[in-house]
Design a protein around this motif. Structure first.
Motif, PDB file in Angstrom:
ATOM      1  N   ASN A 186       0.819  -1.216   0.000  1.00 35.83           N
ATOM      2  CA  ASN A 186       0.000   0.000   0.000  1.00 35.83           C
ATOM      3  C   ASN A 186       0.847   1.257   0.000  1.00 35.83           C
ATOM      4  OD1 ASN A 186      -2.397  -1.381  -0.023  1.00 35.83           O
ATOM      5  ND2 ASN A 186      -2.696  -1.259   2.193  1.00 35.83           N
ATOM      6  N   ARG A 187       1.997   1.184   0.604  1.00 32.44           N
ATOM      7  CA  ARG A 187       2.956   2.295   0.654  1.00 32.44           C
ATOM      8  C   ARG A 187       2.370   3.546   1.311  1.00 32.44           C
ATOM      9  NH1 ARG A 187       7.287   1.568  -3.526  1.00 32.44           N
ATOM     10  NH2 ARG A 187       7.609   3.747  -3.089  1.00 32.44           N
ATOM     11  N   GLU A 188       1.472   3.343   2.283  1.00 30.53           N
ATOM     12  CA  GLU A 188       0.880   4.473   2.995  1.00 30.53           C
ATOM     13  C   GLU A 188       1.572   4.727   4.326  1.00 30.53           C
ATOM     14  OE1 GLU A 188      -3.251   3.500   3.257  1.00 30.53           O
ATOM     15  OE2 GLU A 188      -3.556   3.710   1.098  1.00 30.53           O
ATOM     16  N   ARG A 189       2.259   3.716   4.844  1.00 26.85           N
ATOM     17  CA  ARG A 189       2.944   3.823   6.131  1.00 26.85           C
ATOM     18  C   ARG A 189       4.404   3.446   5.953  1.00 26.85           C
ATOM     19  NH1 ARG A 189       0.090  -0.232   9.727  1.00 26.85           N
ATOM     20  NH2 ARG A 189       1.409   0.699  11.316  1.00 26.85           N
ATOM     21  N   SER A 190       5.233   3.883   6.909  1.00 31.64           N
ATOM     22  CA  SER A 190       6.658   3.554   6.815  1.00 31.64           C
ATOM     23  C   SER A 190       6.873   2.083   7.172  1.00 31.64           C
ATOM     24  CB  SER A 190       7.478   4.439   7.758  1.00 31.64           C
ATOM     25  OG  SER A 190       7.302   4.037   9.101  1.00 31.64           O
ATOM     26  N   GLN A 191       7.961   1.546   6.693  1.00 33.06           N
ATOM     27  CA  GLN A 191       8.311   0.165   6.965  1.00 33.06           C
ATOM     28  C   GLN A 191       8.500  -0.047   8.473  1.00 33.06           C
ATOM     29  OE1 GLN A 191      11.556  -1.251   4.564  1.00 33.06           O
ATOM     30  NE2 GLN A 191      11.985  -2.924   5.953  1.00 33.06           N
TER      31      GLN A 191
END
Length: 193
Positions: A29-34
């Motif tokens: 989703n790439r909405e939150r950091s790893q």
């Protein structure tokens, strides 16, 4: 083919699979950091371990292992996206007829290769396993030919039905005779009615 040792994520028991799938979805989703995702990942695994009250033993993967998993997942996702783009671009450029032609050419190339290998079997060193592989390739190519032909016939039938409907509607609206509409259909579809 030699395989390296299992990663920390691959060593997790089956009960952890939904949590791993959740983490993969969050990473994609790439909405939150790893880092944020990893913290939640650890929390979910700890919750699962507590839920099983010591009956399920596993080691929570390190952030380094999670990072490697993330990179591997991102690489795979990018490859899949690239493949989809290439397939979409090619699909736009090829119609059913061109696809059928390509399938026929590929099938004929496989048949030719098999013939050449069998003719030179002594030189090529073809064994039973190789012969089986060639037979499977030929069967697959032949099935593709059949599927391609069936698809082309379906597309042609649907096209013919749509053209017939359109010509009949125009003929009715313009007051053309049945002979005139049949002649138009004959010209478009290449058949005599």
């Amino acid at each position: 083919m030699a395989r390296g040792r299992l990663t920390g994520i691959e060593m997790l028991p089956e009960a952890c699979a939904p949590i791993v799938a959740w983490a993969a979805g969050e990473l994609q989703n790439r909405e939150r950091s790893q880092t944020e995702i990893y913290k939640d990942f650890v929390s979910k695994l700890e919750g699962l371990a507590q839920e099983y009250r010591g009956e399920l033993e596993f080691t929570i993967p390190s952030f380094t292992a999670f990072n490697r998993y993330s990179i591997k997942l991102a690489t795979l996702t990018q490859r899949l996206n690239d493949t989809r783009e290439i397939a979409a671009t090619l699909a736009d450029k090829f119609d059913a007829k061109a696809s059928d032609d390509l399938t026929l050419i590929a099938a004929e190339a496989i048949k030719t290769l098999i013939f050449e290998l069998l003719t030179n079997a002594g030189e090529a060193g073809i064994d039973a396993k190789g012969a089986m592989s060639l037979a499977n390739a030929l069967r697959s190519a032949t099935q593709a030919q059949g599927a391609s032909t069936a698809r082309r016939q379906k597309v042609e039938k649907e096209f013919g039905e749509k053209v017939t409907e359109a010509v009949q509607a125009v003929a009715k609206a313009k007051g053309m005779s049945a002979e005139t509409s049949d002649a138009i259909l004959g010209q478009i579809l290449g058949v005599q009615k």
